[in-house]
Scaffold this motif. Structure first.
Motif, PDB file in Angstrom:
ATOM      1  N   LYS A  95      -6.131  -7.146  -5.918  1.00 42.95           N
ATOM      2  CA  LYS A  95      -6.874  -8.038  -6.514  1.00 42.95           C
ATOM      3  C   LYS A  95      -6.672  -9.559  -5.734  1.00 42.95           C
ATOM      4  N   GLU A  96      -7.830 -10.160  -6.072  1.00 44.70           N
ATOM      5  CA  GLU A  96      -7.767 -11.481  -5.616  1.00 44.70           C
ATOM      6  C   GLU A  96      -6.867 -12.479  -6.441  1.00 44.70           C
ATOM      7  N   GLY A  97      -6.269 -13.366  -5.501  1.00 43.34           N
ATOM      8  CA  GLY A  97      -5.071 -14.328  -6.056  1.00 43.34           C
ATOM      9  C   GLY A  97      -3.659 -13.811  -6.223  1.00 43.34           C
ATOM     10  N   GLU A  98      -3.603 -12.547  -5.827  1.00 45.42           N
ATOM     11  CA  GLU A  98      -2.251 -12.019  -5.516  1.00 45.42           C
ATOM     12  C   GLU A  98      -1.434 -12.557  -4.426  1.00 45.42           C
ATOM     13  N   PRO A  99      -0.105 -12.632  -4.292  1.00 47.52           N
ATOM     14  CA  PRO A  99       0.515 -12.818  -2.978  1.00 47.52           C
ATOM     15  C   PRO A  99       0.206 -12.006  -2.182  1.00 47.52           C
ATOM     16  N   ILE A 119       1.950  -3.735   1.691  1.00 47.83           N
ATOM     17  CA  ILE A 119       0.575  -2.966   1.037  1.00 47.83           C
ATOM     18  C   ILE A 119      -0.585  -3.713   1.245  1.00 47.83           C
ATOM     19  N   HIS A 120      -0.544  -4.925   2.103  1.00 46.88           N
ATOM     20  CA  HIS A 120      -1.910  -5.609   2.637  1.00 46.88           C
ATOM     21  C   HIS A 120      -2.013  -5.521   3.971  1.00 46.88           C
ATOM     22  N   GLU A 121      -3.071  -5.520   4.360  1.00 45.70           N
ATOM     23  CA  GLU A 121      -3.605  -5.767   5.790  1.00 45.70           C
ATOM     24  C   GLU A 121      -4.412  -6.960   5.808  1.00 45.70           C
ATOM     25  N   ALA A 122      -4.083  -8.090   6.643  1.00 40.07           N
ATOM     26  CA  ALA A 122      -4.926  -9.373   6.736  1.00 40.07           C
ATOM     27  C   ALA A 122      -5.586  -9.078   7.834  1.00 40.07           C
ATOM     28  N   LEU A 123      -7.225  -9.239   7.464  1.00 47.44           N
ATOM     29  CA  LEU A 123      -8.215  -9.177   8.446  1.00 47.44           C
ATOM     30  C   LEU A 123      -8.735 -10.546   8.675  1.00 47.44           C
ATOM     31  N   MET A 124      -8.679 -11.572   7.733  1.00 42.63           N
ATOM     32  CA  MET A 124      -9.238 -12.936   7.900  1.00 42.63           C
ATOM     33  C   MET A 124      -7.877 -13.879   7.383  1.00 42.63           C
ATOM     34  N   HIS A 125      -8.166 -14.813   8.221  1.00 41.78           N
ATOM     35  CA  HIS A 125      -7.119 -15.954   7.790  1.00 41.78           C
ATOM     36  C   HIS A 125      -7.432 -17.330   7.783  1.00 41.78           C
ATOM     37  N   CYS A 175      -3.853 -13.637  -1.318  1.00 39.93           N
ATOM     38  CA  CYS A 175      -4.982 -12.845  -0.985  1.00 39.93           C
ATOM     39  C   CYS A 175      -6.174 -13.597  -1.585  1.00 39.93           C
ATOM     40  N   VAL A 176      -7.360 -14.197  -0.767  1.00 41.15           N
ATOM     41  CA  VAL A 176      -8.363 -14.700  -1.590  1.00 41.15           C
ATOM     42  C   VAL A 176      -9.620 -13.951  -1.555  1.00 41.15           C
ATOM     43  N   ALA A 177      -9.443 -12.841  -0.848  1.00 37.44           N
ATOM     44  CA  ALA A 177     -10.750 -11.995  -1.185  1.00 37.44           C
ATOM     45  C   ALA A 177     -10.345 -10.699  -0.637  1.00 37.44           C
ATOM     46  N   ILE A 178     -10.724  -9.428  -1.379  1.00 40.22           N
ATOM     47  CA  ILE A 178     -10.596  -8.071  -1.061  1.00 40.22           C
ATOM     48  C   ILE A 178     -11.507  -7.576  -0.313  1.00 40.22           C
ATOM     49  N   LEU A 179     -11.435  -7.402   0.924  1.00 41.77           N
ATOM     50  CA  LEU A 179     -12.445  -6.780   1.754  1.00 41.77           C
ATOM     51  C   LEU A 179     -12.782  -5.171   1.525  1.00 41.77           C
ATOM     52  N   GLN A 180     -11.448  -4.436   1.482  1.00 48.74           N
ATOM     53  CA  GLN A 180     -11.413  -3.079   1.176  1.00 48.74           C
ATOM     54  C   GLN A 180     -10.202  -2.878   0.288  1.00 48.74           C
ATOM     55  N   PRO A 181     -10.531  -2.301  -0.967  1.00 51.19           N
ATOM     56  CA  PRO A 181      -9.206  -1.774  -1.739  1.00 51.19           C
ATOM     57  C   PRO A 181      -8.263  -1.088  -1.328  1.00 51.19           C
ATOM     58  N   VAL A 221      -7.436  -7.537   3.351  1.00 47.52           N
ATOM     59  CA  VAL A 221      -7.801  -8.803   2.612  1.00 47.52           C
ATOM     60  C   VAL A 221      -8.172  -9.844   3.607  1.00 47.52           C
ATOM     61  N   ALA A 222      -8.504 -10.940   2.823  1.00 51.64           N
ATOM     62  CA  ALA A 222      -8.495 -12.384   3.404  1.00 51.64           C
ATOM     63  C   ALA A 222      -7.499 -13.130   2.748  1.00 51.64           C
ATOM     64  N   VAL A 223      -6.512 -13.669   3.644  1.00 58.07           N
ATOM     65  CA  VAL A 223      -5.669 -14.562   3.215  1.00 58.07           C
ATOM     66  C   VAL A 223      -5.921 -15.846   3.600  1.00 58.07           C
ATOM     67  N   ALA A 224      -5.020 -16.844   2.788  1.00 60.90           N
ATOM     68  CA  ALA A 224      -5.301 -18.134   2.714  1.00 60.90           C
ATOM     69  C   ALA A 224      -3.762 -18.866   2.576  1.00 60.90           C
ATOM     70  N   GLU A 225      -3.348 -19.679   3.603  1.00 58.70           N
ATOM     71  CA  GLU A 225      -2.076 -20.408   3.487  1.00 58.70           C
ATOM     72  C   GLU A 225      -2.185 -21.668   3.405  1.00 58.70           C
ATOM     73  N   PRO A 226      -1.230 -22.322   2.796  1.00 57.95           N
ATOM     74  CA  PRO A 226      -1.193 -23.886   2.531  1.00 57.95           C
ATOM     75  C   PRO A 226      -1.479 -24.563   3.558  1.00 57.95           C
TER      76      PRO A 226
END
Length: 219
Positions: free
Chosen positions: A141-145, A150-156, A167-173, A187-192
């Motif tokens: 889900k979007e917004g979860e740490p 369990i997550h694979e980051a495709l975008m950063h 996780c700011v976007a779920i590209l594939q569940p 997922v696409a992830v965002a860092e501070p």
């Protein structure tokens, strides 16, 4: 000829002064040695029977221990067989569900684009229902740490409104079956933003100082 007096039987001669019982032969009293012999034989027999009973008990205990050990081994064998059977079944189901993931992805994309209509919608929902009954669970889900297990980051990217990698976007569940992760969520992830935490820490320190001194100076 001598006439026999009728009605009287001849009796053996009994000495004068003796009673008739004395005339009967009496059994000789057993000697002390003869009486002690049977008692000794009985004691030996009892000792022999006791020894045999001890041997039987020992053999019974050994056979009982063997039986208990065999029973424990059989129970362990049954548990191993049942555990292996369950494992093989889970692997087979997981393999089947893995083959269905591309179809479920197509169904999800069609739903997002509003193309899940008519008979295709009914078939798609039936397939999703069957997969759920088999134990397939969707996650992500979007917004979860972000969790690398369990997550694979495709975008950063960086974002000012996050305090941790998120996780700011779920590209594939992602999907899991029981405790097994069949596919991680992509997922696409965002860092501070770099330095954002330092600024926030300074702001927090200033706020704490203001609270201690009663607020900022107004003059």
């Amino acid at each position: 000829m001598t006439e026999e007096t009728p009605g009287f039987d001849e009796k053996p001669d009994v000495p004068s002064g003796a009673t008739p019982d004395d005339a009967e032969p009496q059994a000789a009293a057993p000697s002390s040695g003869e009486a002690a012999a049977p008692a000794g034989d009985a004691s030996a027999q009892i000792a022999g029977l006791t020894a045999q009973l001890d041997q039987v008990r020992t053999a019974l205990d050994e056979r009982t221990a063997d039986l208990q050990r065999l029973q424990a081994e059989f129970q362990n064998y049954r548990r191993r067989v049942e555990r292996d059977r369950i494992t093989v079944k889970e692997i087979a189901i997981a393999n089947l569900l893995t083959e269905l993931l591309p179809v479920l992805d197509d169904i999800g994309r069609a739903r997002d684009h509003g193309e899940l209509l008519g008979g295709f919608k009914s078939v798609a929902e039936s397939l999703e229902s069957v997969a759920a009954k088999m134990g397939l669970q969707q996650f992500g889900k979007e917004g979860e740490p972000f969790d690398p297990t369990i997550h694979e980051a495709l975008m950063h990217s960086y974002a000012p409104d996050v305090t941790e990698t998120t996780c700011v976007a779920i590209l594939q569940p992602g999907y899991r079956f029981g405790e097994r992760t069949i596919r991680p969520a992509r997922v696409a992830v965002a860092e501070p933003q770099p330095g954002a935490q330092t600024v926030k820490a300074e702001d927090s320190a200033e706020t704490a100082d203001d609270e201690e001194t009663g607020g900022p100076d107004k003059g």
